[in-house]
Each structure stands twice: as C-alpha cells, then as structure tokens.
Scaffold this active site. Structure first.
Site, PDB file in Angstrom:
ATOM      1  N   LYS A 230       1.085  -1.108  -0.256  1.00  0.00           N
ATOM      2  CA  LYS A 230       0.332  -0.168   0.346  1.00  0.00           C
ATOM      3  C   LYS A 230       0.613   1.202   0.150  1.00  0.00           C
ATOM      4  CE  LYS A 230      -4.512  -2.426   1.895  1.00  0.00           C
ATOM      5  NZ  LYS A 230      -4.334  -3.214   2.579  1.00  0.00           N
TER       6      LYS A 230
ATOM      7  N   GLN B 275      -4.769  -1.683   9.094  1.00  0.00           N
ATOM      8  CA  GLN B 275      -4.655  -2.744   8.413  1.00  0.00           C
ATOM      9  C   GLN B 275      -5.088  -4.408   9.457  1.00  0.00           C
ATOM     10  OE1 GLN B 275      -3.501  -3.553   5.747  1.00  0.00           O
ATOM     11  NE2 GLN B 275      -4.018  -5.490   5.733  1.00  0.00           N
TER      12      GLN B 275
ATOM     13  N   ASP C  87     -11.118   2.486   3.643  1.00  0.00           N
ATOM     14  CA  ASP C  87     -11.919   0.985   2.741  1.00  0.00           C
ATOM     15  C   ASP C  87     -13.127   0.321   3.058  1.00  0.00           C
ATOM     16  OD1 ASP C  87      -9.622  -1.130   3.179  1.00  0.00           O
ATOM     17  OD2 ASP C  87      -9.347  -1.092   5.374  1.00  0.00           O
TER      18      ASP C  87
END
Ligand code: NAP
Length: 284
Positions: free
Chosen positions: A52, A96, A119
């Site tokens: 990422k 994460q 997200d």
C-alpha cells in the site's frame, strides 16, 4: 479455454488515472495523504502495508505509517485514530486487519471518520453502499467490478453467485452486483448443494479462503470465474480459492492468483483516497 482477466494490467490503468488526477490536484496546491496503521507482527499484514505504501508513492500520495507493537491497547489505538481524524494532512485512514485479539475491530472501524474511511467498512458507509448512494466502495469488491467493466462484461440480468458472506468481501460484492442488475445468490458454509448452485452461475465469485475450493464440476461452461481468495500452500506459494489449472479449459474468463484481484484491491484503495481528498476540497 478461458481468457485471463489481468489484474496487473487493469490495476495499472486505474493507478495511472489516479496519478493523473493527483497531479492536477497538486498543481492546485492539494496534497493527498494516506495513513496506514499496523498493529503487531503479522507477516501477511506487513506485506499488504508495504504494498500500500509503494502504491502511494507510485501515484504521488504521501503515506504515513504507524507501526504499533502487538501489546498496544484498544484505548491507545483509538487515541491514534482520533489524532488522524483531526489531522488535515491525512485524507484516508487505513487500519490493517486483522488486529490482535484483545482489540475490538468494530470499535476501531466505528471510530474512523466516515469521510476518511477509505476501506468503506464504517457502518455509515456500509449503509450508503446498501442504498446505492456512496462515495467509497470497499476496495476488493470495487476492484472486481472494475475488472468486469474493463473486460466489457455486463452482469445485467446474469446469474451471479458469490461464495462467501464476509462484511469485507462477500456481502458488499453481492450488493455491487445487484446494483448492476445481476440476479445474485450468496453461498456460505450452510449452503446446500453448493456445487449445483455454483454450476448455474454466469459469473462466479469465490471469496472463501480455501485453496482449490472451486473445481470444474462447480462451474458452467464459459462462466466468468473471479477468484478473490489469497491462500498460502504448504510450500509457501500464494494461491486462490479456484483450482485454476483444472478450471482453465471450462471457464470463459478467469482471474489468476497472484496477479488478479489482489492488485485491484490496492488500486481501488488509491482511488478511494483520491475521492476522499476531492470530497474534502469540494471537487467533483
Ligand atoms: P472470511 O471472513 O473467512 O469468509 C469466508 C466465507 O467463506 C464465509 O462466509 C464462509 O461461510 C464461507 N465458507 C467457508 N467455508 C465454506 C464452505 N465449505 N462452503 C461454502 N462457503 C464457505 O474471509 P474473507 O475475509 O471474506 O476472505 C475470503 C478470501 O479472500 C480469503 O482467502 C482472503 O485472504 C481473501 N481476500 C483477498 C483480498 C484481495 O485483495 N484479493 C481481500 C480480502 C480478502 P460462513 O459465513 O457460513 O462461515
């Protein structure tokens, strides 16, 4: 014989577009920043976070990494999320997953400002997705939809079967297909006659988490087979949920692992971060 849907190529197209838009924003003095938070030492999470960060560099975003030790408390993590919520340099916040067991993932997701929730896991954003009026789409299902779109596959009126009903993949995947007028069936571990249900699918999406789970008897001749799975074999090799070699002849289209849905997920994260920056600056 199946045509391969190349996630590397399609994700490169998405990232090139994001980069071009990011450059335009930069020219107007707008910098784009993504905060990536990792807690503990999960090796898979470390790989995802590194990828990422690399993607941020490639499209011209600033990335801010917060690597916290395994023993970080929920209160400490919440405090960091609050700090990032208030930080003007940060357009998107990515925590994460999975988090260590002593931290309630939902409490953390719910604390992220919906406008920075790149997200798209916050309940407010999930609600928007359900209604069909959204700013952010969850990266993996959005990546699958982009693959279908760039391959010229219209799911309207088609039988689409999704195996898996997780909040991050299966459920939103089904919803996005529904928004595009597919007739959608969601399968899970209680589904009866799974192979038969799957074998009726024009488009089959596997998000199970089990290597070689989808076998040729489960797919229709010429079906579009999308493999979301990311599993490790005993020899350490990455593989999907579909028995790729065995299904290759029968499928019409197929996504490989690696090089399929995985790179798309990261590209869509970049797109969401760009969207967050545009929304903050009232740019359409
Ligand atoms: P998850 O939360 O573990 O969900 C797995 C789903 O599969 C569950 O709904 C489960 O049903 C269903 N399932 C398990 N065994 C089954 C069986 N025998 N028959 C039918 N359904 C079965 O996993 P996830 O987070 O959705 O992830 C799925 C896979 O995608 C994993 O390999 C993950 O690593 C991968 N993934 C990839 C990306 C990417 O970027 N490519 C992103 C996210 C996830 P129940 O609900 O009944 O238990």
């Amino acid at each position: 014989m199946a045509k391969i849907i190349d996630g590397k190529e399609i994700s490169a197209n998405v990232k090139a577009q994001v980069k071009a838009e990011a450059e335009q924003l930069k020219a107007q003095g707008i910098e784009i920043g993504l905060a990536v938070v990792i807690v503990g030492n999960n090796p898979a999470s470390r790989v995802y976070v590194n990828n990422k960060k690399k993607a941020c560099e490639a499209v011209g975003f600033d990335s801010y990494e917060y690597a916290l030790p395994e023993e970080t408390t929920q209160a400490e993590l919440l405090e960091l999320v609050e700090k990032l919520n208030a930080d003007d340099k940060v357009n998107g916040i990515l925590v994460q997953l999975p988090l260590p067991k002593h931290i309630d993932e939902n409490a953390i997701i719910n604390a992220i400002l919906p406008s920075k929730d790149v997200d798209a896991f916050h309940p407010e954003n999930v609600g928007h997705i359900m209604i069909g009026d959204f700013s952010f789409l969850p990266c993996t299902p959005a990546g699958v939809m982009e693959m279908l779109k760039q391959t010229g596959i219209d799911v309207g009126g088609k039988n689409c079967v999704v195996i898996g009903r997780s909040n991050i993949v299966g459920k939103p995947m089904a919803m996005l297909l529904l928004h595009k007028n597919a007739t959608v069936t969601i399968c899970h571990s209680h589904t009866k006659n799974l192979a038969e249900v799957c074998s009726k699918a024009d488009v089959l999406v596997a998000a199970v988490g089990k290597a070689d789970f989808v076998t040729p008897d489960m797919i229709k001749e010429g079906a579009v087979v999308i493999d979301v799975g990311m599993n490790r074999r005993e020899n350490g090799k990455l593989c999907g949920d579909v028995d790729y070699d065995a299904c290759f002849e029968k499928a019409g289209y197929i996504t490989p692992v690696p090089g399929g849905v995985g790179p798309m997920t990261i590209a869509m994260l970049m797109k969401n971060t760009l969207t967050a920056a545009k929304l903050k600056n009232n740019i359409k």
